[in-house]
Design a protein around this motif. Structure first.
Motif, mmCIF file in Angstrom:
data_model
loop_
_atom_site.group_PDB
_atom_site.id
_atom_site.type_symbol
_atom_site.label_atom_id
_atom_site.label_comp_id
_atom_site.label_asym_id
_atom_site.label_seq_id
_atom_site.Cartn_x
_atom_site.Cartn_y
_atom_site.Cartn_z
ATOM 1 N N GLU A 1 33.888 38.663 40.332
ATOM 2 C CA GLU A 1 32.731 39.505 40.630
ATOM 3 C C GLU A 1 32.810 40.178 41.991
ATOM 4 O O GLU A 1 32.418 41.322 42.134
ATOM 5 C CB GLU A 1 31.439 38.696 40.542
ATOM 6 C CG GLU A 1 31.026 38.358 39.134
ATOM 7 C CD GLU A 1 30.769 39.577 38.270
ATOM 8 O OE1 GLU A 1 30.366 40.641 38.778
ATOM 9 O OE2 GLU A 1 30.970 39.459 37.057
ATOM 10 N N PHE A 2 33.305 39.476 43.001
ATOM 11 C CA PHE A 2 33.286 40.003 44.357
ATOM 12 C C PHE A 2 34.653 40.469 44.834
ATOM 13 O O PHE A 2 34.858 40.658 46.044
ATOM 14 C CB PHE A 2 32.684 38.965 45.307
ATOM 15 C CG PHE A 2 31.273 38.594 44.913
ATOM 16 C CD1 PHE A 2 30.247 39.515 45.034
ATOM 17 C CD2 PHE A 2 30.988 37.349 44.379
ATOM 18 C CE1 PHE A 2 28.954 39.197 44.657
ATOM 19 C CE2 PHE A 2 29.698 37.013 43.992
ATOM 20 C CZ PHE A 2 28.674 37.939 44.131
ATOM 21 N N ALA A 3 35.579 40.690 43.912
ATOM 22 C CA ALA A 3 36.894 41.221 44.285
ATOM 23 C C ALA A 3 36.704 42.598 44.919
ATOM 24 O O ALA A 3 35.801 43.356 44.534
ATOM 25 C CB ALA A 3 37.792 41.328 43.055
ATOM 26 N N PRO A 4 37.563 42.953 45.883
ATOM 27 C CA PRO A 4 37.418 44.248 46.550
ATOM 28 C C PRO A 4 37.976 45.417 45.733
ATOM 29 O O PRO A 4 38.024 46.535 46.209
ATOM 30 C CB PRO A 4 38.208 44.060 47.848
ATOM 31 C CG PRO A 4 39.222 43.042 47.504
ATOM 32 C CD PRO A 4 38.580 42.122 46.508
ATOM 33 N N PHE A 5 38.384 45.165 44.509
ATOM 34 C CA PHE A 5 38.903 46.198 43.624
ATOM 35 C C PHE A 5 38.212 46.064 42.273
ATOM 36 O O PHE A 5 37.665 45.019 41.940
ATOM 37 C CB PHE A 5 40.426 46.080 43.475
ATOM 38 C CG PHE A 5 40.885 44.676 43.254
ATOM 39 C CD1 PHE A 5 40.822 44.096 42.004
ATOM 40 C CD2 PHE A 5 41.346 43.911 44.312
ATOM 41 C CE1 PHE A 5 41.215 42.788 41.794
ATOM 42 C CE2 PHE A 5 41.746 42.595 44.123
ATOM 43 C CZ PHE A 5 41.680 42.033 42.853
ATOM 44 N N ALA A 6 38.259 47.138 41.509
ATOM 45 C CA ALA A 6 37.578 47.162 40.222
ATOM 46 C C ALA A 6 38.381 46.408 39.169
ATOM 47 O O ALA A 6 39.583 46.605 39.039
ATOM 48 C CB ALA A 6 37.367 48.613 39.780
ATOM 49 N N CYS A 7 37.710 45.553 38.427
ATOM 50 C CA CYS A 7 38.282 44.869 37.272
ATOM 51 C C CYS A 7 37.479 45.320 36.058
ATOM 52 O O CYS A 7 36.252 45.166 36.035
ATOM 53 C CB CYS A 7 38.178 43.363 37.416
ATOM 54 S SG CYS A 7 39.087 42.672 38.794
ATOM 55 N N ILE A 8 38.178 45.901 35.092
ATOM 56 C CA ILE A 8 37.489 46.452 33.924
ATOM 57 C C ILE A 8 38.249 46.029 32.669
ATOM 58 O O ILE A 8 39.470 46.130 32.615
ATOM 59 C CB ILE A 8 37.411 47.993 33.999
ATOM 60 C CG1 ILE A 8 36.630 48.407 35.253
ATOM 61 C CG2 ILE A 8 36.775 48.569 32.739
ATOM 62 C CD1 ILE A 8 36.615 49.911 35.507
ATOM 63 N N THR A 9 37.517 45.568 31.665
ATOM 64 C CA THR A 9 38.103 45.195 30.385
ATOM 65 C C THR A 9 37.616 46.188 29.340
ATOM 66 O O THR A 9 36.418 46.435 29.221
ATOM 67 C CB THR A 9 37.701 43.765 29.982
ATOM 68 O OG1 THR A 9 38.149 42.864 30.994
ATOM 69 C CG2 THR A 9 38.317 43.373 28.656
ATOM 70 N N LEU A 10 38.578 46.747 28.588
ATOM 71 C CA LEU A 10 38.266 47.685 27.510
ATOM 72 C C LEU A 10 38.606 47.056 26.168
ATOM 73 O O LEU A 10 39.562 46.279 26.064
ATOM 74 C CB LEU A 10 39.102 48.966 27.655
ATOM 75 C CG LEU A 10 39.075 49.683 28.996
ATOM 76 C CD1 LEU A 10 39.979 50.915 28.940
ATOM 77 C CD2 LEU A 10 37.669 50.064 29.371
#
Length: 181
Positions: free
Chosen positions: A46-55
């Motif tokens: 949740e607080f990672a400094p980069f975007a994590c996105i699952t498609l």
């Protein structure tokens, strides 16, 4: 003898009860440890400094962390109603489609760089994307790193990669990368 048999059964039940209590204590401890690890990884995600996105396999956003929500300028509650490609600059849609397809077909990390369209909260943004499929091959798990600052530092010149390449592309692929504003 009936008394003796009764005492033996009571003793066996007491021993069994103690064993079950010990097992229950071990299970509680294991659950508490697993819960602590889960909380740790939720925080990391949740607080990672980069975007994590699952498609999903059709490109709809299934999950995203806080940085992903900020990058896309979207409310997390609306994630499953939106395809990720709706944020991609039209010039890079073919590259993203190839990337998404390659991720779902393979079991290795794929990478691409593209530009996301401007939103009301930010200008057009260059991102480097790394993606890998889940075990089932039905989800694309992506990490997006905002590269716009590097672009500005180069005076507006950016080494765009409007094609998909594997994790360790041949040197010739790097030589053929196009430079776009």
């Amino acid at each position: 003898t009936e008394q003796w048999e009764s005492n033996r059964l009571v003793h066996e039940l007491q021993v069994h009860q103690i064993e079950l209590e010990m097992i229950n204590d071990e299970l509680r401890l294991a659950y508490d440890e697993a819960d602590a690890v889960r909380r740790k990884y939720v925080d990391l995600y949740e607080f990672a400094p980069f975007a994590c996105i699952t498609l999903d396999h059709e490109g709809y956003i299934q999950q995203l962390n806080i940085a992903g929500s900020i990058l896309l300028g979207m409310q997390r509650s609306k994630k499953q109603l939106v395809r990720f490609e709706s944020y991609v600059d039209p010039e890079f849609l073919p590259a993203f489609a190839r990337f998404h397809k390659e991720v779902l077909l393979g079991k290795r990390t794929e990478e691409c760089e593209l530009r996301l369209m401007a939103t009301s909260h930010r200008p057009a943004t260059w991102v480097h994307i790394q993606g890998i499929t889940d075990e089932s091959g039905l989800e694309c798990r992506m990490v997006l790193i905002d590269r716009s600052a590097q672009n500005r530092d180069k005076g507006g010149v950016f080494d765009a990669v409007p094609h998909v390449h594997g994790r360790h592309p041949p040197a010739a692929d790097h030589a053929q990368q196009s430079t776009q504003p």
